[in-house]
Design a protein around this motif. Structure first.
Motif, PDB file in Angstrom:
ATOM      1  N   UNK A 183       0.831  -1.213   0.000  1.00  0.00           N
ATOM      2  CA  UNK A 183       0.000   0.000   0.000  1.00  0.00           C
ATOM      3  C   UNK A 183       0.862   1.260   0.000  1.00  0.00           C
ATOM      4  N   UNK A 184       1.920   1.261   0.812  1.00  0.00           N
ATOM      5  CA  UNK A 184       2.797   2.427   0.877  1.00  0.00           C
ATOM      6  C   UNK A 184       3.532   2.673  -0.427  1.00  0.00           C
ATOM      7  N   UNK A 185       3.922   1.605  -1.102  1.00  0.00           N
ATOM      8  CA  UNK A 185       4.670   1.737  -2.350  1.00  0.00           C
ATOM      9  C   UNK A 185       3.785   2.112  -3.534  1.00  0.00           C
ATOM     10  N   UNK A 186       2.483   1.929  -3.385  1.00  0.00           N
ATOM     11  CA  UNK A 186       1.570   2.333  -4.451  1.00  0.00           C
ATOM     12  C   UNK A 186       1.602   3.851  -4.574  1.00  0.00           C
ATOM     13  N   UNK A 187       1.365   4.387  -5.766  1.00  0.00           N
ATOM     14  CA  UNK A 187       1.510   5.839  -5.966  1.00  0.00           C
ATOM     15  C   UNK A 187       0.445   6.682  -5.271  1.00  0.00           C
ATOM     16  N   UNK A 188      -0.685   6.070  -4.887  1.00  0.00           N
ATOM     17  CA  UNK A 188      -1.744   6.834  -4.233  1.00  0.00           C
ATOM     18  C   UNK A 188      -1.280   7.324  -2.857  1.00  0.00           C
ATOM     19  N   UNK A 189      -1.707   8.528  -2.489  1.00  0.00           N
ATOM     20  CA  UNK A 189      -1.299   9.101  -1.205  1.00  0.00           C
ATOM     21  C   UNK A 189      -2.340   8.889  -0.113  1.00  0.00           C
ATOM     22  N   UNK A 190      -3.489   8.295  -0.454  1.00  0.00           N
ATOM     23  CA  UNK A 190      -4.531   7.979   0.530  1.00  0.00           C
ATOM     24  C   UNK A 190      -4.640   6.463   0.659  1.00  0.00           C
ATOM     25  N   UNK A 191      -4.515   5.961   1.891  1.00  0.00           N
ATOM     26  CA  UNK A 191      -4.599   4.523   2.152  1.00  0.00           C
ATOM     27  C   UNK A 191      -5.817   4.248   3.020  1.00  0.00           C
ATOM     28  N   UNK A 192      -6.660   3.313   2.597  1.00  0.00           N
ATOM     29  CA  UNK A 192      -7.811   2.872   3.384  1.00  0.00           C
ATOM     30  C   UNK A 192      -7.518   1.481   3.931  1.00  0.00           C
ATOM     31  N   UNK A 193      -7.503   1.357   5.248  1.00  0.00           N
ATOM     32  CA  UNK A 193      -7.199   0.090   5.916  1.00  0.00           C
ATOM     33  C   UNK A 193      -8.467  -0.417   6.604  1.00  0.00           C
ATOM     34  N   UNK A 194      -8.958  -1.565   6.173  1.00  0.00           N
ATOM     35  CA  UNK A 194     -10.215  -2.116   6.675  1.00  0.00           C
ATOM     36  C   UNK A 194      -9.936  -3.249   7.663  1.00  0.00           C
ATOM     37  N   UNK A 195      -9.871  -2.917   8.949  1.00  0.00           N
ATOM     38  CA  UNK A 195      -9.591  -3.880  10.022  1.00  0.00           C
ATOM     39  C   UNK A 195      -8.404  -4.790   9.695  1.00  0.00           C
ATOM     40  N   UNK A 196      -7.256  -4.218   9.381  1.00  0.00           N
ATOM     41  CA  UNK A 196      -6.134  -5.051   8.918  1.00  0.00           C
ATOM     42  C   UNK A 196      -5.553  -5.972   9.974  1.00  0.00           C
ATOM     43  N   UNK A 197      -5.773  -5.681  11.270  1.00  0.00           N
ATOM     44  CA  UNK A 197      -5.151  -6.479  12.323  1.00  0.00           C
ATOM     45  C   UNK A 197      -6.151  -7.357  13.071  1.00  0.00           C
ATOM     46  N   UNK A 198      -7.371  -7.459  12.595  1.00  0.00           N
ATOM     47  CA  UNK A 198      -8.427  -8.143  13.349  1.00  0.00           C
ATOM     48  C   UNK A 198      -8.161  -9.633  13.541  1.00  0.00           C
ATOM     49  N   UNK A 199      -7.409 -10.253  12.633  1.00  0.00           N
ATOM     50  CA  UNK A 199      -7.175 -11.694  12.728  1.00  0.00           C
ATOM     51  C   UNK A 199      -5.934 -12.044  13.551  1.00  0.00           C
ATOM     52  N   UNK A 200      -5.229 -11.040  14.058  1.00  0.00           N
ATOM     53  CA  UNK A 200      -3.983 -11.289  14.768  1.00  0.00           C
ATOM     54  C   UNK A 200      -4.218 -11.436  16.274  1.00  0.00           C
ATOM     55  N   UNK A 201      -3.329 -12.175  16.942  1.00  0.00           N
ATOM     56  CA  UNK A 201      -3.431 -12.286  18.396  1.00  0.00           C
ATOM     57  C   UNK A 201      -3.046 -10.953  19.033  1.00  0.00           C
ATOM     58  N   UNK A 202      -3.371 -10.783  20.311  1.00  0.00           N
ATOM     59  CA  UNK A 202      -3.248  -9.487  20.981  1.00  0.00           C
ATOM     60  C   UNK A 202      -1.825  -8.933  20.937  1.00  0.00           C
ATOM     61  N   UNK A 203      -0.818  -9.782  21.177  1.00  0.00           N
ATOM     62  CA  UNK A 203       0.552  -9.303  21.235  1.00  0.00           C
ATOM     63  C   UNK A 203       1.063  -8.931  19.848  1.00  0.00           C
ATOM     64  N   UNK A 204       0.757  -9.779  18.860  1.00  0.00           N
ATOM     65  CA  UNK A 204       1.166  -9.471  17.488  1.00  0.00           C
ATOM     66  C   UNK A 204       0.473  -8.211  17.006  1.00  0.00           C
ATOM     67  N   UNK A 205      -0.778  -8.065  17.390  1.00  0.00           N
ATOM     68  CA  UNK A 205      -1.569  -6.896  16.984  1.00  0.00           C
ATOM     69  C   UNK A 205      -0.931  -5.609  17.501  1.00  0.00           C
ATOM     70  N   UNK A 206      -0.539  -5.601  18.772  1.00  0.00           N
ATOM     71  CA  UNK A 206       0.053  -4.385  19.324  1.00  0.00           C
ATOM     72  C   UNK A 206       1.405  -4.093  18.680  1.00  0.00           C
ATOM     73  N   UNK A 207       2.187  -5.124  18.422  1.00  0.00           N
ATOM     74  CA  UNK A 207       3.456  -4.926  17.707  1.00  0.00           C
ATOM     75  C   UNK A 207       3.205  -4.309  16.333  1.00  0.00           C
ATOM     76  N   UNK A 208       2.155  -4.773  15.650  1.00  0.00           N
ATOM     77  CA  UNK A 208       1.823  -4.243  14.325  1.00  0.00           C
ATOM     78  C   UNK A 208       1.350  -2.796  14.415  1.00  0.00           C
ATOM     79  N   UNK A 209       0.615  -2.470  15.475  1.00  0.00           N
ATOM     80  CA  UNK A 209       0.178  -1.085  15.649  1.00  0.00           C
ATOM     81  C   UNK A 209       1.373  -0.148  15.787  1.00  0.00           C
ATOM     82  N   UNK A 210       2.345  -0.543  16.616  1.00  0.00           N
ATOM     83  CA  UNK A 210       3.535   0.290  16.817  1.00  0.00           C
ATOM     84  C   UNK A 210       4.335   0.393  15.523  1.00  0.00           C
ATOM     85  N   UNK A 211       4.436  -0.715  14.805  1.00  0.00           N
ATOM     86  CA  UNK A 211       5.159  -0.701  13.539  1.00  0.00           C
ATOM     87  C   UNK A 211       4.460   0.202  12.526  1.00  0.00           C
TER      88      UNK A 211
END
Length: 244
Positions: free
Chosen positions: A141-169
């Motif tokens: 998504x970041x490498x795509x030329x568009x400057x607007x990114x829509x993220x639809x619950x991208x972390x919903x399937x992850x466990x709590x710890x992985x999810x928080x790591x992904x949020x910080x990342x």
């Protein structure tokens, strides 16, 4: 630069009205989370913005250009990573660039390194963990030329710890590249931790009930989650959504 204007959007499916007079603006580089009851039309709104679903009334503009019903103006990341299983990690992240006719493998490799994925360039999606797949999808998504990114619950399937790591990342990458992000989630804590603004939708037909500026300073750390101010905001948002 990416300035998005949503102007009085209405959408029904037959007799089922989903969106009712939805209007807001997303300014350049903002991170906006959208919350609401289940089935309130959050994903439908994304599809309308992306030109996948046509609204019944209303207009959409990016940087003053009318894009109503047009595709190709946003980068969209669904709940699942939606990687092509026959393409390697590197080829997956380059997909958006290929479609736009601009392929920059050196930049892609640099971003994979930033995401802790160096050495995985030639791996295939089935060889990755859930969190790694989400990182690959977001880099695409970041490498795509568009400057607007829509993220639809991208972390919903992850466990709590992985999810928080992904949020910080996600925050660290977003702050570096400053793209405008619309983020749909059901997780109040996630929305508060990530966002500059929080838009609350009502129950269907969805209207905007609240558009709140989030007061927490950046950069944000895990300690924020345990402050009284954060917990008070979490309770306030919960009560607003609960009312429907």
């Amino acid at each position: 630069m990416s300035e998005l204007v949503i102007d009085r959007i209405y959408k029904s499916f037959g007799a089922d009205q989903v969106l009712h007079d939805v209007s807001f603006a997303a300014h350049d580089g903002e991170f906006i989370s959208i919350l609401g009851p289940s089935g309130s039309g959050k994903s439908t709104l994304f599809k309308v913005i992306g030109g996948i679903t046509r609204q019944d009334a209303g207009e959409i503009y990016i940087n003053g250009e009318r894009i109503t019903g047009k595709s190709g103006y946003i980068s969209y990341m669904p709940q699942s990573a939606a990687l092509m299983p026959w393409r390697t990690v590197l080829d997956n992240v380059l997909l958006g660039q290929e479609i736009a006719g601009k392929r920059d493998p050196a930049k892609a490799v640099k971003m994979l390194e930033r995401a802790g994925l160096i050495g995985y360039e030639k791996r295939f999606p089935h060889q990755l963990s859930g969190g790694m797949k989400q990182r690959v999808s977001f880099i695409r998504s970041l490498l795509s030329p568009q400057t607007l990114i829509c993220l639809d619950e991208p972390f919903s399937a992850l466990d709590e710890f992985t999810r928080f790591d992904m949020q910080k990342w996600l925050l660290s990458i977003w702050q570096e590249y400053s793209k405008t992000i619309l983020f749909v989630t059901h997780n109040i804590e996630e929305a508060l931790f990530l966002s500059d603004r929080l838009i609350i939708l009502s129950a269907k037909p969805a209207e905007i009930k609240r558009d709140w500026q989030i007061p927490f300073e950046r950069p944000r750390t895990e300690q924020l989650l345990y402050t009284n101010e954060f917990l008070q905001w979490k309770k306030m948002v919960y009560e607003e959504i609960k009312q429907g």
